[in-house]
Every structure is written in structure tokens, then in C-alpha cells.
Design a protein around this motif. Structure first.
Motif, PDB file in Angstrom:
ATOM      1  N   ASN A   1     -14.293  21.424  94.708  1.00 32.84           N
ATOM      2  CA  ASN A   1     -15.321  20.382  94.670  1.00 32.84           C
ATOM      3  C   ASN A   1     -16.340  20.580  95.785  1.00 32.84           C
ATOM      4  OD1 ASN A   1     -16.188  18.193  93.182  1.00 32.84           O
ATOM      5  ND2 ASN A   1     -14.258  17.109  93.362  1.00 32.84           N
TER       6      ASN A   1
ATOM      7  N   LEU B   1     -10.790  18.326  86.647  1.00 30.32           N
ATOM      8  CA  LEU B   1      -9.572  18.485  87.439  1.00 30.32           C
ATOM      9  C   LEU B   1      -9.516  17.449  88.558  1.00 30.32           C
ATOM     10  CD1 LEU B   1      -7.005  20.054  88.236  1.00 30.32           C
ATOM     11  CD2 LEU B   1      -8.473  21.565  89.607  1.00 30.32           C
ATOM     12  N   SER B   2     -10.628  17.250  89.246  1.00 29.47           N
ATOM     13  CA  SER B   2     -10.678  16.275  90.334  1.00 29.47           C
ATOM     14  C   SER B   2     -10.419  14.862  89.827  1.00 29.47           C
ATOM     15  CB  SER B   2     -12.044  16.336  91.034  1.00 29.47           C
ATOM     16  OG  SER B   2     -12.243  17.596  91.626  1.00 29.47           O
TER      17      SER B   2
ATOM     18  N   SER C   1      -8.403  21.370  94.368  1.00 24.82           N
ATOM     19  CA  SER C   1      -9.534  20.643  93.775  1.00 24.82           C
ATOM     20  C   SER C   1     -10.554  20.251  94.836  1.00 24.82           C
ATOM     21  CB  SER C   1      -9.019  19.402  93.039  1.00 24.82           C
ATOM     22  OG  SER C   1      -8.603  18.400  93.948  1.00 24.82           O
TER      23      SER C   1
ATOM     24  N   TYR D   1     -10.653  10.878  96.035  1.00 21.41           N
ATOM     25  CA  TYR D   1      -9.315  11.473  96.013  1.00 21.41           C
ATOM     26  C   TYR D   1      -8.573  11.229  97.329  1.00 21.41           C
ATOM     27  CZ  TYR D   1      -5.539  14.866  95.876  1.00 21.41           C
ATOM     28  OH  TYR D   1      -4.300  15.455  95.916  1.00 21.41           O
TER      29      TYR D   1
ATOM     30  N   VAL E   1     -14.079  21.750  87.147  1.00 19.46           N
ATOM     31  CA  VAL E   1     -13.707  21.262  88.478  1.00 19.46           C
ATOM     32  C   VAL E   1     -13.791  19.731  88.522  1.00 19.46           C
ATOM     33  CG1 VAL E   1     -14.391  21.214  90.907  1.00 19.46           C
ATOM     34  CG2 VAL E   1     -14.349  23.377  89.661  1.00 19.46           C
TER      35      VAL E   1
END
Length: 303
Positions: A195, A284-285, A191, A241, A281
Motif C-alpha cells: 500500500n 487485499l488491504s 499489505s 488497518y 493491493v
């Protein structure tokens, strides 16, 4: 009923019990107070010279002098001055019977059990006469207590001191980047790569579009803003993240919403597949960011 129920002599340095009176009673509260004496003995270095711990029917009094602590359990009806008179008499008897070197060299618990007879004799005298038997007078102790009142403690205070003495003082929870998260997983690495790719594409398209915007009297300024805002949000998602942050859920959904809105606004400059890629994306992140928890502190204690 006897007023003075139990006496205890402890070395301050390490809480080693040196001597104690024989207990002939099986009062439940007395047994509880005796257990509390063991807790108190572990944190004597952090306690005041004189102190009182009050209970329902029984109080604990203690006196610290020359590396030795003298503690007692007595009925709550016993005046504090008389209680400290007893402790002063007990101190006088102990120092007269044993020298400091013997106390310092003691290695096993209760090395001076023979002193029990002296404690019993002193305890019996106070229970019968209610007053001091040696050089210390009640008036002297009362004057000392008025000049320097003993500190009244609770068992919670003692237990907190005991935790501090043993290195278990509660540390304030670290914040922000000082808190460690679980290790980055394989999907997390994927990810991050995606990203960064999306951020780069947004930045390239935005900078490239700026040239045409200046030529067309700023007609496409909002498209530039959408590309650059999407770029910033992608970078923020990577940061969110990798590092712990307060209000993570709110920030994650805010970034996701902005990315979706920006890409929706850019429909026409991007086809459906490109929009689906950028939004996927971002989703998902967001999912991985919310599922990455703080590292359990007990597993990160360095032991």
C-alpha cells in the motif's frame, strides 16, 4: 407468624459476620434474604447509615453505627419505625456487651456466638409485644426517620456497589486509537508495504503530471486529482488497518471504491497490469482490515 425472623451483626470494614440469631424457619424467601444479607455485607462501606431493601413478603432493614452494621429480615407488615427501633435496641445491647477493641481484633467469622441469646431474647420481645424494650422509644425513632428518611435500595444497587468496592466497576468502552487490535500479521505487513508502494507511485505520478498540466492549460487536471486522491486513499487504508475506527466496514469499502474508480479513470495512463496491481493491493488491504479484530479485553487485563 413472627414479624422479625432473622438478625445479623457484621463488621463494616470487611463484612466479617460477628453474630446472628438462630434460624428455626425454612421459609424459601427467608433463605433468599439471608443470602442477600451476605451480598450486602460485602459493600457496607458504600451504603447509607440507614436503609431498606424491600422484598415480596420480607423486607431487609439495616443500620450502620461505629463500624458495625445491624441487619434484620422481617415481615413486610412490620412498620419501618418498629424495625429501626429493633435495630437501635440491638445496637445498644451489642455495644453494652462488647467493646470496640474486641470487634476490631476479631479475625474469624462469628466470634461472638454467645450474643445470639441476647438477639433471641430481643427478637422474642418484639414479636410478642411489637415495641421497643430499651431506652429508645418509638416516638424518637419516628422523629428521626421523618428528619432523615432511610434510603430505599434494590439488590441491583447493592450489587453495583459491591462491584465498585471490589474494583470491578464497569469501565466505559474505550474508543478510537485507545482500543487495541490483534497483533499485525505477516500478510498485514505485506499489505502495508504494498500500500505504501502504491501510495508513493500515485504521489510521484500526480506531482509529475502537475508540471504538464500547467503547460497545457489545465487539460489534465482531473488526472492529477485521480492520482492524488488514490494516494490519500492508500494512506487512509494503512491507517485503518493499524488503528481501530468506528464504522470500519463502511470506511473500508468507501476507500476501496474510490481507489477502483480512480484507477479506472486513469486507464490509458496506466496499462492493464498496473491497474490490476493497484486494485489487487486495495482489495487485499480491505480484506485484511476487515478481518483484524479488537483484542479480547480479558486477555489484555494485565494479570
Amino acid at each position: 407468624m413472627a414479624l422479625i425472623l432473622f438478625a445479623f451483626v457484621v463488621r463494616v470494614r470487611d463484612g466479617l459476620p460477628l453474630s446472628a440469631s438462630t434460624d428455626f424457619q425454612h421459609n424459601r424467601e427467608l433463605q433468599e434474604r439471608k443470602q442477600q444479607l451476605k451480598v450486602i455485607s460485602k459493600s457496607l462501606n458504600l451504603l447509607p447509615e440507614r436503609g431498606t431493601i424491600k422484598g415480596h413478603e420480607l423486607h431487609i432493614y439495616f443500620l450502620l453505627s461505629e463500624g458495625v452494621a445491624y441487619l434484620m429480615v422481617c415481615a413486610c407488615s412490620l412498620p419501618a419505625a418498629v424495625a429501626f427501633c429493633f435495630l437501635e435496641d440491638l445496637r445498644w445491647e451489642f455495644t453494652a456487651s462488647l467493646d470496640n477493641s474486641a470487634v476490631a481484633l476479631a479475625t474469624r467469622p462469628y466470634p461472638f456466638l454467645e450474643f445470639d441469646s441476647v438477639i433471641q431474647k430481643l427478637q422474642q420481645h418484639y414479636n410478642q409485644s411489637g415495641g421497643p424494650s430499651l431506652g429508645v422509644t418509638l416516638a424518637e425513632v419516628q422523629e428521626e426517620l421523618r428528619a432523615s428518611p432511610p434510603q430505599i435500595l434494590t439488590m441491583e444497587d447493592v450489587q453495583l456497589s459491591n462491584g465498585t468496592a471490589n474494583g470491578h466497576i464497569e469501565q466505559p468502552a474505550p474508543s478510537g486509537q485507545n482500543q487495541r487490535l490483534e497483533p499485525v500479521s505477516a500478510p498485514g505487513i505485506l499489505s502495508l508495504v504494498l500500500n505504501i508502494m502504491c501510495a508513493a507511485l500515485n504521489l510521484i505520478r500526480g506531482v509529475h503530471l502537475i508540471e504538464y498540466t500547467f503547460q497545457d492549460d489545465y487539460d489534465g487536471i482531473w488526472n492529477v486529482v485521480a492520482f492524488l486522491l488514490a494516494f490519500v486513499c492508500c494512506v487512509c487504508q494503512c491507517h485503518l488497518y493499524l488503528f481501530h475506527s468506528s464504522l470500519k466496514k463502511l470506511k473500508s469499502f468507501t476507500l476501496l471504491t474510490i481507489i477502483i474508480l480512480c484507477n479506472t479513470f486513469l486507464f490509458g495512463l496506466r496499462n492493464v497490469w498496473q491497474l490490476a496491481f493497484h486494485m489487487s493491493v486495495a482489495c487485499l488491504s480491505t480484506l485484511l482490515c476487515l478481518n483484524r479484530k479488537l483484542l479480547d479485553r480479558s486477555s489484555d487485563c494485565g494479570v
